[in-house]
Design a protein around this motif. Sequence first.
Motif, PDB file in Angstrom:
ATOM      1  N   ASP A 198       0.781  -1.248   0.000  1.00  0.00           N
ATOM      2  CA  ASP A 198       0.000   0.000   0.000  1.00  0.00           C
ATOM      3  C   ASP A 198       0.813   1.299   0.000  1.00  0.00           C
ATOM      4  O   ASP A 198       0.251   2.383   0.135  1.00  0.00           O
ATOM      5  CB  ASP A 198      -0.987   0.045   1.181  1.00  0.00           C
ATOM      6  N   GLY A 199       2.123   1.198  -0.126  1.00  0.00           N
ATOM      7  CA  GLY A 199       2.946   2.424  -0.173  1.00  0.00           C
ATOM      8  C   GLY A 199       2.507   3.323  -1.317  1.00  0.00           C
ATOM      9  O   GLY A 199       2.471   4.549  -1.195  1.00  0.00           O
ATOM     10  N   TRP A 200       2.116   2.697  -2.423  1.00  0.00           N
ATOM     11  CA  TRP A 200       1.703   3.484  -3.599  1.00  0.00           C
ATOM     12  C   TRP A 200       0.482   4.348  -3.337  1.00  0.00           C
ATOM     13  O   TRP A 200       0.308   5.395  -3.935  1.00  0.00           O
ATOM     14  CB  TRP A 200       1.462   2.564  -4.806  1.00  0.00           C
ATOM     15  N   ARG A 201      -0.375   3.901  -2.390  1.00  0.00           N
ATOM     16  CA  ARG A 201      -1.570   4.704  -2.083  1.00  0.00           C
ATOM     17  C   ARG A 201      -1.167   6.072  -1.536  1.00  0.00           C
ATOM     18  O   ARG A 201      -1.771   7.083  -1.845  1.00  0.00           O
ATOM     19  CB  ARG A 201      -2.448   3.992  -1.054  1.00  0.00           C
ATOM     20  N   TYR A 202      -0.137   6.065  -0.680  1.00  0.00           N
ATOM     21  CA  TYR A 202       0.329   7.348  -0.127  1.00  0.00           C
ATOM     22  C   TYR A 202       0.997   8.181  -1.212  1.00  0.00           C
ATOM     23  O   TYR A 202       0.811   9.392  -1.296  1.00  0.00           O
ATOM     24  CB  TYR A 202       1.294   7.101   1.033  1.00  0.00           C
ATOM     25  N   MET A 203       1.816   7.491  -2.030  1.00  0.00           N
ATOM     26  CA  MET A 203       2.518   8.230  -3.087  1.00  0.00           C
ATOM     27  C   MET A 203       1.520   8.969  -3.977  1.00  0.00           C
ATOM     28  O   MET A 203       1.644  10.155  -4.242  1.00  0.00           O
ATOM     29  CB  MET A 203       3.317   7.264  -3.982  1.00  0.00           C
ATOM     30  N   LEU A 204       0.504   8.237  -4.446  1.00  0.00           N
ATOM     31  CA  LEU A 204      -0.439   8.823  -5.396  1.00  0.00           C
ATOM     32  C   LEU A 204      -1.445   9.752  -4.711  1.00  0.00           C
ATOM     33  O   LEU A 204      -1.902  10.727  -5.300  1.00  0.00           O
ATOM     34  CB  LEU A 204      -1.185   7.727  -6.161  1.00  0.00           C
ATOM     35  N   GLY A 205      -1.758   9.433  -3.458  1.00  0.00           N
ATOM     36  CA  GLY A 205      -2.818  10.189  -2.771  1.00  0.00           C
ATOM     37  C   GLY A 205      -2.362  11.503  -2.163  1.00  0.00           C
ATOM     38  O   GLY A 205      -3.164  12.414  -1.954  1.00  0.00           O
ATOM     39  N   LEU A 206      -1.060  11.629  -1.891  1.00  0.00           N
ATOM     40  CA  LEU A 206      -0.594  12.837  -1.197  1.00  0.00           C
ATOM     41  C   LEU A 206      -0.850  14.128  -1.977  1.00  0.00           C
ATOM     42  O   LEU A 206      -0.872  15.217  -1.402  1.00  0.00           O
ATOM     43  CB  LEU A 206       0.905  12.711  -0.896  1.00  0.00           C
ATOM     44  N   SER A 207      -1.083  14.001  -3.282  1.00  0.00           N
ATOM     45  CA  SER A 207      -1.301  15.206  -4.094  1.00  0.00           C
ATOM     46  C   SER A 207      -2.595  15.923  -3.698  1.00  0.00           C
ATOM     47  O   SER A 207      -2.799  17.081  -4.055  1.00  0.00           O
ATOM     48  CB  SER A 207      -1.353  14.835  -5.566  1.00  0.00           C
ATOM     49  N   VAL A 208      -3.451  15.224  -2.949  1.00  0.00           N
ATOM     50  CA  VAL A 208      -4.704  15.852  -2.517  1.00  0.00           C
ATOM     51  C   VAL A 208      -4.409  17.093  -1.655  1.00  0.00           C
ATOM     52  O   VAL A 208      -5.133  18.092  -1.724  1.00  0.00           O
ATOM     53  CB  VAL A 208      -5.565  14.830  -1.732  1.00  0.00           C
ATOM     54  N   VAL A 209      -3.322  17.047  -0.895  1.00  0.00           N
ATOM     55  CA  VAL A 209      -3.032  18.160   0.038  1.00  0.00           C
ATOM     56  C   VAL A 209      -2.808  19.482  -0.719  1.00  0.00           C
ATOM     57  O   VAL A 209      -3.539  20.456  -0.490  1.00  0.00           O
ATOM     58  CB  VAL A 209      -1.827  17.807   0.959  1.00  0.00           C
ATOM     59  N   PRO A 210      -1.822  19.554  -1.655  1.00  0.00           N
ATOM     60  CA  PRO A 210      -1.676  20.837  -2.366  1.00  0.00           C
ATOM     61  C   PRO A 210      -2.902  21.182  -3.214  1.00  0.00           C
ATOM     62  O   PRO A 210      -3.218  22.366  -3.382  1.00  0.00           O
ATOM     63  CB  PRO A 210      -0.451  20.630  -3.267  1.00  0.00           C
ATOM     64  N   ALA A 211      -3.609  20.150  -3.697  1.00  0.00           N
ATOM     65  CA  ALA A 211      -4.786  20.428  -4.536  1.00  0.00           C
ATOM     66  C   ALA A 211      -5.861  21.145  -3.712  1.00  0.00           C
ATOM     67  O   ALA A 211      -6.450  22.134  -4.149  1.00  0.00           O
ATOM     68  CB  ALA A 211      -5.330  19.135  -5.122  1.00  0.00           C
ATOM     69  N   MET A 212      -6.090  20.662  -2.481  1.00  0.00           N
ATOM     70  CA  MET A 212      -7.108  21.293  -1.619  1.00  0.00           C
ATOM     71  C   MET A 212      -6.655  22.698  -1.219  1.00  0.00           C
ATOM     72  O   MET A 212      -7.454  23.621  -1.152  1.00  0.00           O
ATOM     73  CB  MET A 212      -7.316  20.459  -0.354  1.00  0.00           C
ATOM     74  N   LEU A 213      -5.354  22.814  -0.948  1.00  0.00           N
ATOM     75  CA  LEU A 213      -4.814  24.116  -0.555  1.00  0.00           C
ATOM     76  C   LEU A 213      -5.089  25.131  -1.670  1.00  0.00           C
ATOM     77  O   LEU A 213      -5.547  26.255  -1.426  1.00  0.00           O
ATOM     78  CB  LEU A 213      -3.300  23.993  -0.323  1.00  0.00           C
ATOM     79  N   GLN A 214      -4.850  24.717  -2.900  1.00  0.00           N
ATOM     80  CA  GLN A 214      -5.078  25.625  -4.015  1.00  0.00           C
ATOM     81  C   GLN A 214      -6.570  25.926  -4.182  1.00  0.00           C
ATOM     82  O   GLN A 214      -6.967  27.067  -4.390  1.00  0.00           O
ATOM     83  CB  GLN A 214      -4.527  25.015  -5.310  1.00  0.00           C
ATOM     84  N   PHE A 216      -9.019  25.915  -1.940  1.00  0.00           N
ATOM     85  CA  PHE A 216      -9.577  26.851  -0.957  1.00  0.00           C
ATOM     86  C   PHE A 216      -8.933  28.229  -1.075  1.00  0.00           C
ATOM     87  O   PHE A 216      -9.598  29.249  -0.945  1.00  0.00           O
ATOM     88  CB  PHE A 216      -9.472  26.267   0.453  1.00  0.00           C
ATOM     89  N   GLY A 217      -7.639  28.253  -1.368  1.00  0.00           N
ATOM     90  CA  GLY A 217      -6.942  29.535  -1.531  1.00  0.00           C
ATOM     91  C   GLY A 217      -7.557  30.351  -2.646  1.00  0.00           C
ATOM     92  O   GLY A 217      -7.781  31.557  -2.510  1.00  0.00           O
ATOM     93  N   PHE A 218      -7.862  29.695  -3.744  1.00  0.00           N
ATOM     94  CA  PHE A 218      -8.327  30.424  -4.923  1.00  0.00           C
ATOM     95  C   PHE A 218      -9.736  30.999  -4.777  1.00  0.00           C
ATOM     96  O   PHE A 218     -10.107  31.901  -5.508  1.00  0.00           O
ATOM     97  CB  PHE A 218      -8.211  29.568  -6.189  1.00  0.00           C
ATOM     98  N   PHE A 219     -10.484  30.480  -3.801  1.00  0.00           N
ATOM     99  CA  PHE A 219     -11.795  31.061  -3.552  1.00  0.00           C
ATOM    100  C   PHE A 219     -11.660  32.541  -3.208  1.00  0.00           C
ATOM    101  O   PHE A 219     -12.504  33.359  -3.524  1.00  0.00           O
ATOM    102  CB  PHE A 219     -12.471  30.339  -2.383  1.00  0.00           C
ATOM    103  N   PHE A 220     -10.532  32.864  -2.538  1.00  0.00           N
ATOM    104  CA  PHE A 220     -10.383  34.229  -2.045  1.00  0.00           C
ATOM    105  C   PHE A 220      -9.564  35.096  -2.999  1.00  0.00           C
ATOM    106  O   PHE A 220      -9.302  36.247  -2.727  1.00  0.00           O
ATOM    107  CB  PHE A 220      -9.717  34.195  -0.652  1.00  0.00           C
ATOM    108  N   LEU A 221      -9.107  34.517  -4.104  1.00  0.00           N
ATOM    109  CA  LEU A 221      -8.259  35.293  -5.003  1.00  0.00           C
ATOM    110  C   LEU A 221      -9.071  35.808  -6.188  1.00  0.00           C
ATOM    111  O   LEU A 221     -10.095  35.225  -6.550  1.00  0.00           O
ATOM    112  CB  LEU A 221      -7.073  34.420  -5.456  1.00  0.00           C
TER     113      LEU A 221
END
Length: 620
Positions: A198-214, A216-221
Amino acid sequence: MSNRVGSRGQKAVDDGERSLIGPPSGDSPDSLLDQEASTPIFVYLLAFFSALGGFLFGYDTGVVSGAMLLLKKEMKLSALWQELLVSSTVGAAALSALSGGFLNGWLGRKICILVASFIFSIGGLILSLAPDKVVLLVGRITVGLGIGIASMTVPVYIAEVSPPHLRGQLVTINSLFITGGQFIASVVDGAFSYMSHDGWRYMLGLSVVPAMLQFFGFFFLPESPRWLLQKGQCQKARQVLSQIRAGQNINEEYDTIRLSIEEEDKEAGGGGPVILRILRHGPTRRALIVGCGLQMFQQLSGINTVMYYSATILQMAGVRDDKQAIWLAAATSATNFVFTLVGVWLVERVGRRKLTLGSLIGTGLSLALLAIGFLLSAQNSPPVTLHPVDFQNSTCRLYGSCELCMLDPDCGFCYRDNGTRVFDSSCVSADQTSTDHAAWGRCSNRTEAADNPIWAYNYCPTSYSWIVLMGLILYLAFFAPGMGPMPWTVNSEIYPLWARSVGNACSAGVNWIFNVLVSLTFLHVAQFLTYYGAFFMYTGLVVLALLFVLGCLPETQGLQLEEIENLFTGPLCSCGSSSPNDNRHVHYIRQGLDFSPAHYGSVGSDSAIAYITVSTRSRR
Ligand SMILES: O[C@H]1[C@H](O)[C@@H](O)[C@H](O)[C@@H](O)[C@H]1O
């Protein structure tokens, strides 16, 4: 001081086809220079949140190689499925980049970036929770759709909100984030490679973090002021522009954009679909050729082959351990990242044209060095000394040297060495389910004992690996500051507003299409031409790219976006000699203005100043 016209102290243009005496709108005589004096932090914030799209582009394209090492074992993926999972993302990116042009013009840059980050988040979730390979494929395609939209929207958005003197640097930051994403992906690959389940799940899934950051950030931009103006939302555009410029004088910039849009509306090649209008309109057609040419040559210079092949190059250099190879591949993407930083630093110092030319010269020489390294390795390739009876009767038994053996994707080289010499070598079939082992015989043993023979798939042991390694490092050092970022940067600036979305969509589409083409054909090309032949071929393509850039790429540094269109009014390839002074301009000439220091920066008296917009033109 003479009358100031337009930005960056250009002289007044005469021969005006049209001359307007408009209402005075400027307060400071030199608002664009004001912008150079201090850049509001808000612009950097916008660039950062937008460039998260670049980060996701880099992360999602980079992370898959490490994830695949685990996935292929856990899901027992065939070579076809592995290929599908890697190239489906790039293929989907090509499609969505091409259709992103329409979305971009219709919905605006902000909504497109929000859509892209939403798709990235969903894609990341699907990938990390995927129960089987079909769902994995759906996730990879989803992520590809996000990459395509982000790759064409983010540079446009950053270019449209940046002040001219910083535009190159800020758009290049997006490329820095792309290579940064690739670097972080390789580190994450390294870290989770120890987690075989299951290591690959973390590798592929971690991109959710910057995606969510962008997301929510862009709502205010804010939306791009240029897009707002194009859609007739003048009040909002003015408001956003002054927000981005943090209260600096925006009148000159605002008026230039507005007048340029009015001019464009009249001249933009009549009605019909934008792509047809681009093709009918000389300057924009030429810009499109330059933009697409740059993107095509970026991929044809073989960057993704070199990156992909880096692990093998390292194996040739004697790195046997898989884990060690993964970490060294991270060092390769770190080199790509660090040298992109050099590009960010250089772009506003030497300009786009010189940076691209210098980069291409270095890239070509490094490719030639890589090719020479491969050539010497091939000429001194160790012979096959053992010919065990092959019950499978494969073609592998026919090869007399490692070079011929490794060029056949069905075979691998099994050997022992004593540090200086290769001995007891044979060429045998690779295991169909995992090329990490031979299908049978001495090298089919999956237990890693010290006295086991070495299995070399796709490479040969050679004492010339240091040349190849040096070629690899030099290649990245030269490619990363110029040919890596400049195609994206230049494309974000060369189209007039009415053609910007579609122009960027086409050129980004070309980038992705050539990306797929080059990566899918590399192994076949290598099989036909050998490795050194393939790298000599890339060298040849870089020479063509050099001629193209030398002839056709004008310098866009320091110009306002509205002035850049004029660089393409002359013949397509004028050896970079075109200057915006040659042709049509929309400029302001202040009449009867007092430029004494006392007046500088003060709020001018409207009644004392007349603005003349001078427009000269020479088309087709
Ligand atoms: O500009 C980027 C960058 O250079 C990446 O390293 C490469 O993988 C991409 O294909 C390219 O578009």
